[in-house]
Design a protein around this motif. Structure first.
Motif, PDB file in Angstrom:
ATOM      1  N   PRO A 104       0.766  -1.222   0.142  1.00 62.30           N
ATOM      2  CA  PRO A 104       0.030  -0.006  -0.174  1.00 62.30           C
ATOM      3  C   PRO A 104       0.863   1.379  -0.012  1.00 62.30           C
ATOM      4  O   PRO A 104       0.476   2.232  -0.591  1.00 62.30           O
ATOM      5  CB  PRO A 104      -0.847  -0.181   1.386  1.00 62.30           C
TER       6      PRO A 104
ATOM      7  N   VAL B  77      -4.271   5.474   4.271  1.00 62.65           N
ATOM      8  CA  VAL B  77      -5.572   4.780   4.288  1.00 62.65           C
ATOM      9  C   VAL B  77      -5.314   3.061   4.199  1.00 62.65           C
ATOM     10  O   VAL B  77      -5.481   2.316   4.810  1.00 62.65           O
ATOM     11  CB  VAL B  77      -6.261   5.201   3.307  1.00 62.65           C
TER      12      VAL B  77
ATOM     13  N   ILE C  79     -11.715   3.821   8.855  1.00 62.56           N
ATOM     14  CA  ILE C  79     -11.307   4.373   7.684  1.00 62.56           C
ATOM     15  C   ILE C  79     -11.683   5.729   7.365  1.00 62.56           C
ATOM     16  O   ILE C  79     -10.939   6.379   6.956  1.00 62.56           O
ATOM     17  CB  ILE C  79     -11.592   3.476   6.502  1.00 62.56           C
ATOM     18  N   ALA C  80     -13.135   6.019   7.537  1.00 63.06           N
ATOM     19  CA  ALA C  80     -13.361   7.239   7.594  1.00 63.06           C
ATOM     20  C   ALA C  80     -12.738   8.589   8.278  1.00 63.06           C
ATOM     21  O   ALA C  80     -12.485   9.354   7.796  1.00 63.06           O
ATOM     22  CB  ALA C  80     -14.979   7.334   7.535  1.00 63.06           C
TER      23      ALA C  80
ATOM     24  N   ALA D 181      -9.406   8.807   6.825  1.00 62.63           N
ATOM     25  CA  ALA D 181      -9.433   9.619   5.745  1.00 62.63           C
ATOM     26  C   ALA D 181      -9.527  11.032   6.084  1.00 62.63           C
ATOM     27  O   ALA D 181      -9.090  11.816   5.506  1.00 62.63           O
ATOM     28  CB  ALA D 181     -10.356   8.954   4.718  1.00 62.63           C
TER      29      ALA D 181
ATOM     30  N   LEU E 194      -1.041  10.321   2.038  1.00 55.03           N
ATOM     31  CA  LEU E 194      -2.459   9.915   2.666  1.00 55.03           C
ATOM     32  C   LEU E 194      -2.933   8.580   1.920  1.00 55.03           C
ATOM     33  O   LEU E 194      -3.684   7.892   2.753  1.00 55.03           O
ATOM     34  CB  LEU E 194      -3.487  11.022   1.871  1.00 55.03           C
ATOM     35  N   VAL E 195      -2.737   8.390   0.508  1.00 60.09           N
ATOM     36  CA  VAL E 195      -3.296   7.043   0.223  1.00 60.09           C
ATOM     37  C   VAL E 195      -2.350   5.859   1.037  1.00 60.09           C
ATOM     38  O   VAL E 195      -3.159   4.886   1.177  1.00 60.09           O
ATOM     39  CB  VAL E 195      -2.808   7.144  -1.453  1.00 60.09           C
TER      40      VAL E 195
END
Lengths: 597, 594
Positions: free
Chosen positions: B41, B283, B258-259, B262, B279-280
């Protein structure tokens, strides 16, 4: 292959097993089972599709947030997608709960119907067929296969449904973002498809061998541990430790083969993962550069693909469980869908009998060309007690089984026929064998199998008649004491008394007793003989006598040799006749030391 | 593992120590795999940031190459790490299995006391496997810890507040899921147990199929099973609903988490504290970290199960022996004089008895328990409470039980047959003297496997002896009736034979073993009277000149003994011929003739 291994292998085959359904028969049978629950099936499927679809909104929302960041949107703009993410999560949770519980209700209900049908048919299989297959086959199906199918229904089925839905819908979502992302992702599919085919081709036979090896190991352990006393007495410790080591090593080797196979499978899946992921990223690169997609869309696509790893892996792994379960299912359906066994004439129709048994010109062969009975004629008058005497292999047990209707005679006729039933549904002829089995559960339940409507007083009366009431009432919980497998252990003689009490409760006009006192030892044998006498009071009875005292008290003694009846008459008549029976009796009663035989 | 009485902890430690190389390799490679999985990731974020966002083709190629290297690394380390771990688990289980069987079969006995064969077999399969699996659990734990650490370092380097949210949030999330599901799990376990009851009932009914058919109780049994099945369906459905609810809650919680990540990450990115790619990555890492943390919970469960299983295994391995090994050399050659001096054991009271070499002695006991006590003493399965049993003047107590059994064979009436052909069973003990060295009793319970004789093949049968034994025990006619004669396979521990056939095969095995002293217990209870008389003569013939003790109440057998001892109320009441005892004693007549 060393000699012992070859031997082990030969013993594992060499049997005529019970029927196994073809895949078409299995499907047809399942359709019949599912049909009454069509609405449930449709509802479960719809809800699961909805739940998965809702979950797929997550990645575009995350992608949207990435876009907001990329375009330097005000901080407050992030709140709405974040709240939506939470709502999506809640909706997905609720609908998944509902969908899973609907699907498992469908699976469990169908499974329950299947196992009921299976047990119903299994208990009605002709005993001859079960014995030919070895009782192990039926036991393995009712334990191993049922639990394997149940496991599949409980864990693999919902998981597989979720994974497949996730895969299909995620691919759809990729297409919605941009069809070119879908195209990129699909680059992984040929590798996965090839891997899956390769895996199933190798795994199915390997796992079948693994199960056989595990079964053989278990059998060997039971053999060696259960017979530990004998092993020690004969100094076979090294031999048996060696046998267990071989079986265990064989099981370990096969397990490791399976492990290596699974790991090679995962390696190939890793290759597929990389190919797909790289392709999606490359597609994202060019689509963003050409302006046909935002960074957020590329992010969502990459996240979609990354989130596919888990469902794809689990779907491919579950394929294997599904294969195993299908094999088990075919074995269950093979028995469950078998035509219910009813012999001629049609059952249910009460047959008029006069409590007498007539055997006319009966011959029997278990294997063609090896007859064990030749042209036997025998009449048991109503209420008569006849003892059957003869050496092992003389055909006593076979004749007893034919009269009890366990087997059909190859030639000649037996009256009353097998399926003759009394008006109340009970059997005309009952058979008590040397089989020592106590049904697990309360003692009273065991007895009520013979007469479901029996009151406690009936049970006590039956136990009293066979001299078992004293010990039965002295059990920790009396008649409610749990006996059998895992319960209170009864002695061999007590188990035989229970068998006689069941006979009393079943109350058939005709009783056949074979070796009923054989395993109890001499002292116990006398108690049982008395119990037997009382249990068959007022019935037409055929007793396969091993102790000659049983013959001495019978109305008539029939002596068999080499599959024929050689002598028949009362104890006194035969003693006086000076034939084989007289010689036997003298030897047995010790009036002469060693007789010529 | 020096002690012969290991504790559960010793068993567990030994199982891991014995496989330390596999566990070390597995842990190392497993750690590599987890680090690789954690990087995926992160690398997705880097590609989005450096290549996709900036439109840099060379960056794209560079980072895809890095991703490829990571994949090759994680794939190989997974493959070989997991293989090493699985092999360690399987090998450890196998070693324990063999050690358990060795202990159970030990000449000193005692391991079966209070344990059913089925339970012991389960310990040797399931428990041995669970202890073996601890190796895999240790390996996975180390690997998951590595994954967690790598993820943590990357996250904290991206942003300390975001890293802390993820690192503190994931355990809280798992803990919440666990907390919510705990009452459900409890209920579901109880209900699963009730569900498995249905399959137990079915198996039990099938096992009693002959009995059911004999009394025509099929319909009653089907009814009973249907009720059990319906009850269990209700219970299972409740459990399934609980499980579905749990899955749903875990999904909702994860999505909410996750919300939050994010939202916080997005705010940091807009503020310029972190990059878009970071950021990616954050997450992705938040999702990834749930994996290693879940591993911890099942590693814990595996360890707990492994500890419980190890304790059960240790209980068997450390079970006290029924008789202690003795050091005296056995008499050689054995003349076969057996002497009991003041033996008290169980119901036996001060028994004095002299059995001359070569004699055929009958023992008729009015109480089967006395017969059993006598047999246990003669075979040194137990030492008498008082007095001594002597063989050629040497007390059995001073001999090794294994040596005793080379000289004295006690053949029980319910002796087991083993898998193999009829002939294999009969010749089983033909070649034991000299061929297989008796095991040293002081050997450790978890001894080496190398000592096991893997062959067990070629027999050095004395020609004719097995045929003589088969003839004497009346096995020849059994063999004649079978399709493949004496080479017919015996299955299900002899269940493929009738009770009488089984007894005769067991007797033939005892006769074929040809020990200097043979003690036979009720060998013909399930044999018909005609054959019994023939067998009595056969035993007398084949045992000519060798000491034979017949513990039985069968008149046919007692009639051919040289002398018969009447054992009543734990004492020897009289010694005479069968005919004389029949004349003299009511107790004898009751016991033998009835």
């Amino acid at each position: 292959m060393t000699r012992p291994e070859a031997q082990d292998r030969a013993q594992d085959q060499d049997r005529e097993l019970l029927p196994t359904a073809t895949s078409r028969e299995t499907r047809a049978f399942l359709r019949v089972l599912v049909r009454p629950h069509r609405t449930l099936a449709a509802a479960g499927f719809t809800v699961m599709v909805g739940a998965t679809a809702v979950g797929l909104v997550t990645q575009p929302l995350l992608g949207h947030m990435v876009d907001l960041v990329a375009t330097h949107a005000p901080v407050a703009a992030l709140t709405l997608p974040a709240v939506l993410l939470v709502l999506v999560a809640v909706a997905q949770g609720v609908s998944t709960s509902l969908g899973l519980s609907l699907i498992s209700r469908l699976g469990e209900t169908v499974l329950a119907r299947l196992r009921e049908r299976f047990v119903e048919r299994a208990l009605r299989l002709p005993l001859g067929q079960v014995e030919k297959a070895g009782s192990g086959d039926l036991t393995a199906r009712v334990t191993g296969d049922v639990s394997q199918v149940a496991d599949a229904v409980r864990t693999a089925l919902p998981e597989l449904a979720r994974s497949v839905l996730a895969i299909v819908l995620t691919l759809g979502a990729l297409a919605v973002i941009d069809w070119r992302f879908l195209l990129a992702a699909l680059l992984a599919v040929p590798i996965q498809a090839h891997t899956a085919r390769w895996y199933v081709r190798n795994a199915v036979p390997l796992y079948a061998r693994e199960r056989v090896a595990a079964g053989a190991q278990q059998q060997q352990l039971l053999d060696s541990i259960g017979g530990a006393g004998t092993v020690r007495a004969f100094r076979l410790e090294a031999e048996h430790t060696g046998r267990v080591t071989r079986r265990s090593q064989a099981a370990v080797d096969l397990t490791m083969q399976g492990v290596r196979l699974v790991l090679r499978f995962y390696s190939r899946l890793h290759l597929a993962e990389y190919t797909g992921l790289a392709a999606v990223l490359v597609a994202g690169f060019f689509l963003v550069r050409s302006g046909s997609a935002t960074i957020g869309a590329a992010t969502a696509a990459a996240l979609y693909f990354h989130s596919l790893f888990a469902p794809i892996n689990s779907a491919l792994v579950l394929m294997d469980d599904a294969q195993t379960a299908l094999a088990g299912l075919a074995r269950l359906v093979g028995v469950a869908a078998a035509r219910p066994y009813e012999s001629t004439p049609a059952a249910g129709e009460p047959q008029k009998t006069d409590n007498a048994v007539t055997v006319r010109g009966v011959g029997h062969a278990y294997e063609p060309g090896r007859p064990v009975l030749h042209d036997v004629d025998l009449v048991l008058r109503a209420g008569e007690r006849v003892a059957l005497v003869g050496a092992s292999g003389a055909g006593k047990t076979t004749l007893a089984k034919l009269i009890a209707g366990i087997h059909h005679p190859t030639t000649g006729s037996v009256h009353p026929p097998v399926a003759a039933r009394r008006g109340d549904g009970g059997r005309e002829v009952a058979l008590v064998t040397q089989e020592l089995h106590v049904f697990a559960g309360p003692l009273a339940d065991d007895l009520r199998l013979a007469r479901p409507g029996a009151t406690d007083d009936d049970l006590c009366a039956a136990l009293d008649l066979v001299d078992a009431l004293t010990w039965a009432e002295a059990l920790p919980d009396g008649l409610l004491t749990v006996v059998g497998e895992g319960g209170h252990r009864l002695t061999a003689a007590q188990v035989q008394q229970l068998a006689l009490a069941r006979l009393v409760l079943a109350d058939p006009p005709i009783a056949v007793l074979d070796e009923a006192t054989a395993e109890a030892g001499s002292t116990g044998a006398r108690v049982l003989e008395k119990a037997t006498e009382r249990a068959i009071e007022g019935r037409t009875a055929l007793i396969v006598a091993h102790r000659l005292t049983q013959a001495a008290t019978a109305d008539r003694v029939v002596v068999m040799d080499g599959g024929r009846i050689v002598e028949s008459g009362t104890h006194d008549e035969l003693r006086a006749a000076g034939g084989p029976y007289a010689a036997l009796w003298e030897a047995w009663s010790g009036t002469r030391s060693t007789p010529r035989t | 593992m020096g002690a012969s009485d290991p504790s559960g902890r010793d068993v567990l430690r030994g199982a891991i120590r014995g496989q330390r190389r596999g566990v070390a390799v597995g842990s190392l490679l497993g750690a590599g795999h987890q680090a690789g999985e954690a990087s995926v990731p992160v690398l997705i974020g880097v590609v989005i940031d450096q290549a996709v966002g900036k439109g840099d083709l060379s960056a794209l190629l560079l980072w895809l190459a890095v991703l490829a290297v990571v994949y090759v690394g994680l794939s190989f380390s997974f493959r070989f790490g997991a293989r090493a771990g699985e092999r360690a688990a399987e090998q450890a289980g196998h070693k324990l299995r063999v050690a358990l069987v060795r202990r159970v079969l030990d000449a000193g006995g005692g391991a079966e006391n209070g344990r059913l064969p089925g339970a012991l077999a389960t310990i040797a399969t399931e428990d041995a496997k669970r202890v073996g699996v601890v190796n895999m659990a240790v390996m996975s734990g180390v690997a998951a810890l590595t994954g967690l650490l790598v993820g943590a370092v990357v996250l904290l380097r991206i942003s300390v507040p975001l890293g802390l949210i993820v690192l503190l949030g994931t355990p809280v999330l798992l803990w919440l899921g666990h907390l919510l599901s705990k009452p459900l799990e409890h209920r579901s376990e109880a209900e699963q147990e009730r569900a498995s009851h249905a399959s137990g009932v079915a198996a039990d009914l099938v096992a009693g199929l002959r009995v059911l058919k004999g009394i025509g109780a099929e319909a009653a049994a089907v009814d009973r099973y249907r009720r059990t099945s319906r009850d269990s369906l209700v219970a299972t459905l409740r459990a399934a609903r609980a499980e579905a609810l749990q899955s749903g809650m875990v999904l909702a919680l994860t999505g909410g988490f996750i919300a939050v990540v994010a939202l916080v990450g997005g705010r940091l990115a807009i503020a310029g504290d972190i990059t878009l790619g970071e950021l990616v990555s954050a997450v992705g890492l938040a999702l990834f970290l749930l994996g290693p943390l879940e591993v911890f919970s099942w590693v814990n469960a595996d360890l707990a199960q492994g500890r419980a299983s190890a304790a059960r295994i240790a209980g068997v391995l450390a079970a006290p022996r029924d008789v202690a090994p003795g050091g005296a050399p056995p008499p050689a050659p054995v003349r076969g004089a057996v002497r009991l001096r003041g033996v008290s054991h169980g119901g036996l009271r001060e028994i004095d008895l002299d059995v001359r070499p070569g004699e055929v002695l009958g023992v008729a006991a009015t109480d089967p328990a006395d017969a059993a006590a006598l047999l246990r003493c003669l075979g040194r399965q137990a030492d008498p409470d008082a007095g001594a049993v002597e063989l050629d003047g040497v007390p059995l107590r001073e001999l090794d039980p294994a040596d005793v059994r080379m000289a004295i064979l006690v053949a029980d009436h319910d002796a087991d047959l083993f898998e193999g052909t009829l002939r294999d069973n009969i010749t089983a003990a033909l070649d034991t003297p000299g061929r297989t060295a008796p095991d040293a009793p002081e050997r450790t319970a978890l001894g080496d496997l190398e000592r096991i004789d893997p062959a067990g093949t070629g027999r050095t049968a004395v020609p004719g002896r097995e045929e003589d034994a088969m003839r004497a025990a009346g096995v020849e006619e059994i063999a004649r009736a079978l399709a493949r004669g004496a080479d017919t396979a015996v299955t299900e521990r002899g269940r493929s034979l009738s009770g009488g056939q089984r007894q005769r095969v067991a007797l033939a095995r005892a006769l074929a073993a040809d020990r200097p002293v043979l003690v036979v217990h009720d060998p013909t209870t399930a044999v018909d009277a005609v054959t019994e008389a023939r067998i009595a003569a056969g035993i007398r013939e084949i045992r000519r000149g060798r000491t034979t003790i017949l513990v039985t109440t069968s008149p046919s057998l007692l009639a051919m003994a040289d002398r018969v001892v009447l054992l009543d109320q734990g004492r020897i009441v009289d010694t005479a011929s069968h005919a004389d005892l029949v004349q003299r004693h009511t107790a004898y007549r009751t016991a033998v003739l009835a």
